[in-house]
Every structure is written in structure tokens, then in C-alpha cells.
Motif scaffolding. Structure first.
Motif, PDB file in Angstrom:
ATOM      1  N   SER A  23     -18.153   6.918 -15.008  1.00  0.00           N
ATOM      2  CA  SER A  23     -19.152   7.789 -15.635  1.00  0.00           C
ATOM      3  C   SER A  23     -18.647   9.223 -15.641  1.00  0.00           C
ATOM      4  O   SER A  23     -17.992   9.656 -14.691  1.00  0.00           O
ATOM      5  N   ARG A  25     -20.455  11.637 -15.174  1.00  0.00           N
ATOM      6  CA  ARG A  25     -21.372  12.356 -14.295  1.00  0.00           C
ATOM      7  C   ARG A  25     -20.887  12.242 -12.845  1.00  0.00           C
ATOM      8  O   ARG A  25     -21.046  11.199 -12.204  1.00  0.00           O
ATOM      9  N   ASP A  58     -23.381   4.504 -22.412  1.00  0.00           N
ATOM     10  CA  ASP A  58     -24.557   5.376 -22.470  1.00  0.00           C
ATOM     11  C   ASP A  58     -25.769   4.585 -21.984  1.00  0.00           C
ATOM     12  O   ASP A  58     -26.067   3.518 -22.525  1.00  0.00           O
ATOM     13  N   ASN A  94     -24.188  11.968 -23.564  1.00  0.00           N
ATOM     14  CA  ASN A  94     -24.866  12.681 -22.489  1.00  0.00           C
ATOM     15  C   ASN A  94     -24.982  14.180 -22.749  1.00  0.00           C
ATOM     16  O   ASN A  94     -25.545  14.909 -21.927  1.00  0.00           O
TER      17      ASN A  94
END
Length: 321
Positions: A23, A25, A58, A94
């Protein structure tokens, strides 16, 4: 960007078979956001999964929310591109919706995309990662990707342009000199440069400067600049903004012309002209209601349509010459 590689068919997939590795993130999922999604009564959109690796592209928070509700399956759209392209799609997704990435994550993502897609322009990478093109350029300078990139890059419009635009600027200056009436988009397309670079070349010539910035063009002969300027200003037509009422009157006159009214091609032209006769307030209302996730596509299509109208104007003028 990768729409052709994203399957439109929605299928149900076992949650246990899906991974959330890689990811963009760095802080992981947000528990509060997961809880909020789990409690919502709104039907959430399907998540996107990279088919070959079964990794979430996603929708990691939606996946965790489904797990929290005790679901065994989740609705999925499969992405069939490469792992590098899957990461780019994850970053872009994102940025445009959901829980946004932090600035640190955006910069890290941009650095990774620079390495995996060195042929992409700074603006292209900036549009995906949600940072400025200048920041992307600075990150690129700190990586070794510059050494592996070719002599050209792909811009946001999909066109390939040289990194060193000196040759393109020279060609653009010759085009402007030979035909001052060409639009910036036409010049850019023919010279293989961006419309903004074409604008800079035209502005430099109008001031009597060399089309190349000083660092690259200081040694150019001044006589050629003077000649280019004189030829450019001699034949240039000044574009005037026509008031809305005059435009409507002009279209109304055309609508009454039998040469246009009584054939299908003429009627098609009249329909196209009428579609563009909206007031400034009507256009502003349309602009204000463009969904954020559609903005880049709408802007790109608008520029393409503007370019086509520019070409039509030039070609119609040439018929009269």
C-alpha cells in the motif's frame, strides 16, 4: 489512465484471498475510518484488486470494513496491468477520493513512480501523486532515474515530447515566422513541444528575443531574431473577443442561411455552433458542477475540443485566401 486494463465487470471474491500488501499508505489503515465505513448504510463501491497478485489496488479500508461486519465476500473489479501500474493506480485513487495520502506518502510514491516510469513527465507524475511538478522535478534530481530516462517524456496529454526542447523551439520559431496565424496547439503539435513552450517562443519572438532561453541561445545571431519578429508582426491577425450578443446574432444569421439549413452537413455545423453559445454564467455553472474525480478528463477533453476548433478556424480561413 489505465481504464483499458480495469475490468468493468463486478464479481464477488472471498475476502480471505485478498492481500493489502504494498500500500502507498505508510501508516496503514485508519481504525476510525474503517469503523465509519462498517457502520454506514450506503452501498460502498467495489474495491479494485490486481488480478495477478490479488493485492488491493484501491479499497483497503472498505475491505477491512467488510471483515469487521463479518462478511466473507466482497465485490471486486480486477485490474490486469503490471505491478508498477497497479501501484500508480493505487496512488491516484487515494488522491482523488477516500482517505487522502499524507504529503510524506505522496512524495514517497512520486519517487517510486519516477523509478518505475522514468519516461513520464514531471507534470504527469505530479497529477498522479498529488504534489507539484516542481517537487517531482526536485525528487527526480535526487534519484538516478534521470540517467535511465530516454531523451523524451510522456506528458499528461499522452504525447511524447523531448526533454531538451531546443530543437522544438527552433522549429516552432520557424513555424511562427512562416505562418503567424497558427494556434499554439498547432505549433506545439508540429514542433513536438508543449503549448506553454510554444507560447513562450511566440512571446520571446514578439519581444525580439531568441526563442531559446539565454543559457542555450545566447550565441544566436541577432539578425535572425529581427527578421523573425518583423515577419511575425507583419502578418499576425489580432484576435478579438466577440461579445455574447454578437455571437448569438451571428449564429442566428447562419441558422437562417438556406446553404446551411437545407443539407445535413450544414445542420450539423449549426448544431455544434449552438451548443457552444452558452453564456459565461452557464459555463461557470457547468464548471462548478464537474465532479473532482472527473476534472482532469474534462479538462483534457476541453483542450482537445479547443484545439480542433482552432484547426477548423485556420482551415476555413485558408479556403477564403
Amino acid at each position: 489512465m489505465f481504464e483499458q486494463q480495469l475490468e468493468e465487470v463486478v464479481v464477488e471474491v472471498d475476502i480471505a484471498s485478498i492481500s493489502t500488501a504494498e500500500s502507498p499508505r505508510s501508516s496503514g489503515e485508519d481504525p476510525e475510518h474503517i469503523q465509519a465505513l462498517a457502520e454506514t448504510e450506503v452501498t460502498l463501491p467495489p474495491i479494485i484488486v490486481h488480478r495477478s497478485t490479488m493485492r488491493v489496488v484501491d479499497g483497503a479500508h472498505r475491505l477491512r470494513a467488510a471483515e469487521l461486519r463479518g462478511d466473507e465476500k466482497i465485490k471486486v473489479k480486477f485490474f490486469d496491468g503490471s505491478r508498477a501500474d497497479a501501484f500508480v493506480l493505487a496512488v491516484g485513487s487515494n488522491i482523488t477520493h477516500g482517505l487522502p495520502l499524507s504529503m510524506t506518502d505522496r512524495k514517497s510514491a512520486a519517487a517510486r513512480i519516477i523509478v518505475s516510469h522514468p519516461q513520464w513527465s514531471d507534470r504527469m507524475i505530479a497529477s498522479v501523486s498529488g504534489i507539484s511538478a516542481g517537487t517531482v522535478a526536485e525528487i527526480r534530481r535526487r534519484t538516478s532515474a534521470e540517467e535511465t530516462a530516454s531523451g523524451s517524456r510522456i506528458g499528461q496529454d499522452g504525447r511524447v515530447r523531448p526533454i531538451n526542447s531546443a530543437a522544438g523551439r527552433e522549429l516552432a520559431s520557424r513555424l511562427i515566422t512562416a505562418n503567424p496565424g497558427l494556434s499554439l496547439r498547432q505549433i506545439a503539435r508540429a514542433a513536438g513541444i508543449s503549448p506553454e513552450t510554444a507560447r513562450d517562443v511566440r512571446n520571446r519572438m514578439s519581444r525580439g528575443e531568441d526563442p531559446l532561453p539565454k543559457a542555450r541561445g545566447a550565441a544566436k545571431a541577432g539578425g535572425r531574431r529581427t527578421e523573425a519578429l518583423s515577419r511575425s508582426t507583419a502578418g499576425a491577425a489580432t484576435a478579438e473577443v466577440v461579445p455574447m450578443t454578437d455571437r448569438l446574432a451571428a449564429v442566428h444569421r447562419l441558422t437562417s442561411d438556406p446553404a446551411l439549413r437545407f443539407n445535413e452537413t450544414g445542420r450539423r455545423l449549426l448544431r455544434l455552433l449552438n451548443v457552444n453559445m452558452l453564456s459565461a454564467e452557464e459555463w461557470q455553472e457547468i464548471i462548478a458542477n464537474v465532479p473532482p474525480h472527473c476534472s482532469s478528463i474534462v479538462a483534457s477533453l476541453a483542450r482537445e475540443c479547443a484545439g480542433m476548433w482552432d484547426e477548423i478556424a485556420v482551415r476555413v480561413d485558408l479556403q477564403l485566401a
